[in-house]
Design a protein around this motif. Structure first.
Motif, PDB file in Angstrom:
ATOM      1  N   GLU A   1       5.280 -29.328  40.045  1.00 28.55           N
ATOM      2  CA  GLU A   1       4.192 -28.427  40.437  1.00 28.55           C
ATOM      3  C   GLU A   1       4.018 -28.434  41.957  1.00 28.55           C
ATOM      4  O   GLU A   1       3.690 -27.404  42.566  1.00 28.55           O
ATOM      5  N   GLY A   2       4.288 -29.579  42.548  1.00 28.86           N
ATOM      6  CA  GLY A   2       4.049 -29.772  43.989  1.00 28.86           C
ATOM      7  C   GLY A   2       2.787 -30.597  44.154  1.00 28.86           C
ATOM      8  O   GLY A   2       1.740 -30.249  43.589  1.00 28.86           O
ATOM      9  N   LEU A   3       2.883 -31.679  44.926  1.00 32.13           N
ATOM     10  CA  LEU A   3       1.721 -32.579  45.034  1.00 32.13           C
ATOM     11  C   LEU A   3       0.546 -31.881  45.702  1.00 32.13           C
ATOM     12  O   LEU A   3      -0.608 -32.090  45.319  1.00 32.13           O
ATOM     13  N   ASP A   4       0.835 -31.043  46.698  1.00 29.37           N
ATOM     14  CA  ASP A   4      -0.257 -30.311  47.358  1.00 29.37           C
ATOM     15  C   ASP A   4      -0.932 -29.356  46.375  1.00 29.37           C
ATOM     16  O   ASP A   4      -2.155 -29.249  46.332  1.00 29.37           O
ATOM     17  N   GLN A   5      -0.108 -28.662  45.601  1.00 26.53           N
ATOM     18  CA  GLN A   5      -0.660 -27.733  44.616  1.00 26.53           C
ATOM     19  C   GLN A   5      -1.506 -28.472  43.582  1.00 26.53           C
ATOM     20  O   GLN A   5      -2.569 -27.996  43.179  1.00 26.53           O
ATOM     21  N   ALA A   6      -1.004 -29.617  43.135  1.00 29.33           N
ATOM     22  CA  ALA A   6      -1.746 -30.378  42.125  1.00 29.33           C
ATOM     23  C   ALA A   6      -3.089 -30.828  42.694  1.00 29.33           C
ATOM     24  O   ALA A   6      -4.120 -30.762  42.014  1.00 29.33           O
ATOM     25  N   ARG A   7      -3.081 -31.264  43.947  1.00 30.00           N
ATOM     26  CA  ARG A   7      -4.346 -31.682  44.572  1.00 30.00           C
ATOM     27  C   ARG A   7      -5.283 -30.484  44.731  1.00 30.00           C
ATOM     28  O   ARG A   7      -6.493 -30.597  44.527  1.00 30.00           O
ATOM     29  N   ALA A   8      -4.706 -29.345  45.084  1.00 32.90           N
ATOM     30  CA  ALA A   8      -5.543 -28.139  45.237  1.00 32.90           C
ATOM     31  C   ALA A   8      -6.142 -27.737  43.889  1.00 32.90           C
ATOM     32  O   ALA A   8      -7.288 -27.278  43.806  1.00 32.90           O
ATOM     33  N   ARG A   9      -5.374 -27.904  42.836  1.00 35.17           N
ATOM     34  CA  ARG A   9      -5.876 -27.607  41.490  1.00 35.17           C
ATOM     35  C   ARG A   9      -7.049 -28.528  41.147  1.00 35.17           C
ATOM     36  O   ARG A   9      -8.084 -28.071  40.632  1.00 35.17           O
ATOM     37  N   HIS A  10      -6.893 -29.816  41.438  1.00 40.68           N
ATOM     38  CA  HIS A  10      -8.015 -30.740  41.209  1.00 40.68           C
ATOM     39  C   HIS A  10      -9.228 -30.334  42.056  1.00 40.68           C
ATOM     40  O   HIS A  10     -10.367 -30.350  41.578  1.00 40.68           O
ATOM     41  N   ALA A  11      -8.971 -29.973  43.315  1.00 44.28           N
ATOM     42  CA  ALA A  11     -10.086 -29.621  44.216  1.00 44.28           C
ATOM     43  C   ALA A  11     -10.833 -28.396  43.706  1.00 44.28           C
ATOM     44  O   ALA A  11     -12.073 -28.379  43.656  1.00 44.28           O
TER      45      ALA A  11
END
Lengths: 363, 363
Positions: free
Chosen positions: A259-269
């Motif tokens: 997914e991409g770590l940045d994308q995953a973090r953005a999803r959580h955010a």
């Protein structure tokens, strides 16, 4: 027994990624099978990416997140060592308990539950502690503690950080922050069932490890011989690795990295924001007043006056198949904890929870 | 990564029961979900049946078999306690290591690797030990040690027995043999992946447990509060239970109990006999010369002179997808260890292994 299909929005476990459930359904491998060792190596490489580290000693400890905490203290604390521990929630408390059991002199730095700990207070608590320990994301309160200044100011101390609820959900940077020892759990933002504790240890910390810690099971010298071939003569058997859970972790990390770590973090955010705004719209109050100190993946909301805490949770579970968490420690009965972690962190799930909670509360 | 479908005939893990694999593929439950607690209670009831005990404190420890060993020592040994340990293989050695780390004065009773330990020698080793510890089924040698006379003669000592490889495969009778503490592993005769350590503790032992052991993670006082509601006010959260693995264990125990424990043991016995006779027919020599001291579920066979130990194992793995185990400890390079445990203990599998081994050895 009928199969329940819960939406897991408590403080963990979260719902596993479908890739994880599929990995658990595969035939298992022996713990010394070359194919398993390949999978273990790849898992550890993936953990390095998540932790933001090049630490050679990075591995899943064969126990839950709390075993990671225990491994972190038993391998690095000697009787009489001074350990500074930040306490603004249940897991900071637990660190004190674990440290004392291993003979540490604990210097507690308390902050209100629901407020972060100021890094300067941890750095000034003792002139030369052996170790400074703090929880990055307090699962009992939903507070984010700042780590980077601790790495800058730690001087000769080792810096130990609990990343159980942060890893995969918010920014984590073990090397950039000069963290020496960090552990996590699989059942939060990694979207894997509970059972393993990812752990990473810097070379600096390794140079100070206890030669023969009281725990054989968590002895990092022995564990390193299995995960890293430290003797140069092949892996040395220690204990039988929990192969199915390692395959599950491998798959969960794979899903996150794809997914991409940045994308995953953005999803959580974005899920966290949606949830926290939605709770406010329902007229509910969050425990953590300052937005910048809130975790997106774990939100604590005050139980409104006159509302039966347990009855609401029971109703969500029985009528909607949605689990949220009770308050823990001194917040028992006072808050609900709503997790939005790993595979669960989806807009659809947040909307479902908000709508269901609105119905139950009659708002 | 291509999926390997190994026939697991090493010293563990064995192949999981199909029911176990299906259980791992189910949606997971939260560790405080009433349905999970029901499943945990039922799992512990099933463990009691397997162990042959009515011990209230019977639970799966959240780690592999070795964590069960560590829990057994850390909760019952105080610095300076005399502990008699029987050593006729690697796991007896390990017990000594673990006991010493927890401050015990260890009195070793050694026997040749491949021979059983005479119970009288353990009982006479010290006039009043705090604890007598022995391995029931030595996975490193394939030897069965006798337990019943130890229970009869233990006097005031606690009796601690490693049942990692015996539970589910041969007769086990915790209460009848007056065993005080016994632990096992899931990945042997229970046909479940590695990751949990079933543990049972008598009321007599509980009365002597260490109040605050050095390990927080394995503190039986805290664990009991979660599994048994000891305070009478509901379960107290300790650590997040490894819910997927507990569901797997529940299913594995269910499969064994549905088959019938006597039938399952008879299946292990007949597979062991078939295997051991077949190996003899191939001209191979067993390490354990006396038939009555052999384990049916774990057979050690001498690597014949002139045969490349590792090459044979590699060939079995790559050409036949069959795993057998190498020798361990002082038997490394000298024996193969062939397991016939749990779901793997089937006539079909034994015949396949014998035929494949015959081909590889050219016999």
């Amino acid at each position: 027994m009928r199969i329940s299909d819960r939406l897991l929005m408590g403080p963990g476990p979260s719902n596993p990624y479908p890739e994880v459930t599929m990995a658990l359904g595969r035939p298992i491998l022996g713990h010394l099978d070359p194919r398993f060792l390949e999978l273990l190596d790849e898992t550890n490489d993936r953990l390095r990416q998540l932790f933001g580290t090049s630490n050679r000693l990075t591995l899943p400890v064969s126990g839950t997140g709390s075993a990671g905490m225990e491994a972190s203290f038993v391998n690095f604390v000697r009787p009489g060592d001074t350990v500074v521990v930040g306490v603004n929630g249940l897991f900071g408390e637990r660190m004190c308990d674990v440290a004392v059991r291993h003979g540490a002199k604990v210097v507690r730095v308390d902050a209100e539950w629901g407020k972060p700990i100021e890094p300067a207070r941890l750095l000034e608590a003792h002139p030369h502690p052996a170790l400074i320990a703090v929880v990055h994301a307090e699962t009992s309160t939903g507070v984010r503690n700042e780590i980077a200044p601790l790495g800058e100011g730690k001087a000769d101390a080792l810096l130990l950080v609990d990343m159980v609820t942060s890893l995969g959900g918010i920014d984590v940077a073990v090397d950039r922050w000069s963290v020496d020892i960090a552990y996590s759990g699989t059942q939060k933002c990694l979207g894997v069932p509970p059972g393993l504790a990812p752990l990473t240890v810097s070379a600096r910390a390794l140079g100070r490890r206890v030669e023969r810690p009281s725990s054989w099971y968590l002895d990092l010298g022995l564990l390193a011989g299995y995960v890293n071939d430290t003797a140069g003569r092949g892996r040395v058997y220690h204990h039988t690795a929990p192969v199915a859970m390692v395959a599950a972790l491998h798959a969960g990390l794979g899903a996150l990295i794809e997914e991409g770590l940045d994308q995953a973090r953005a999803r959580h955010a974005s899920c966290g924001t949606l949830l926290q705004e939605g709770l406010a719209e329902l007229g509910l109050e969050l425990l953590v007043s300052a937005e910048q100190h809130r975790l997106p993946q774990l939100t604590t909301v005050l139980v409104p006056a006159g509302v039966d805490d347990a009855a609401v949770r029971r109703e969500l579970l029985s009528t909607y198949d949605i689990e949220i968490g009770a308050g823990a420690g001194r917040l028992a009965g006072k808050v609900w904890r709503i997790g939005c972690m790993g595979h669960t962190a989806r807009r659809r799930n947040v909307l479902a929870l908000l709508a269901a909670l609105g119905e139950v509360l009659g708002r």
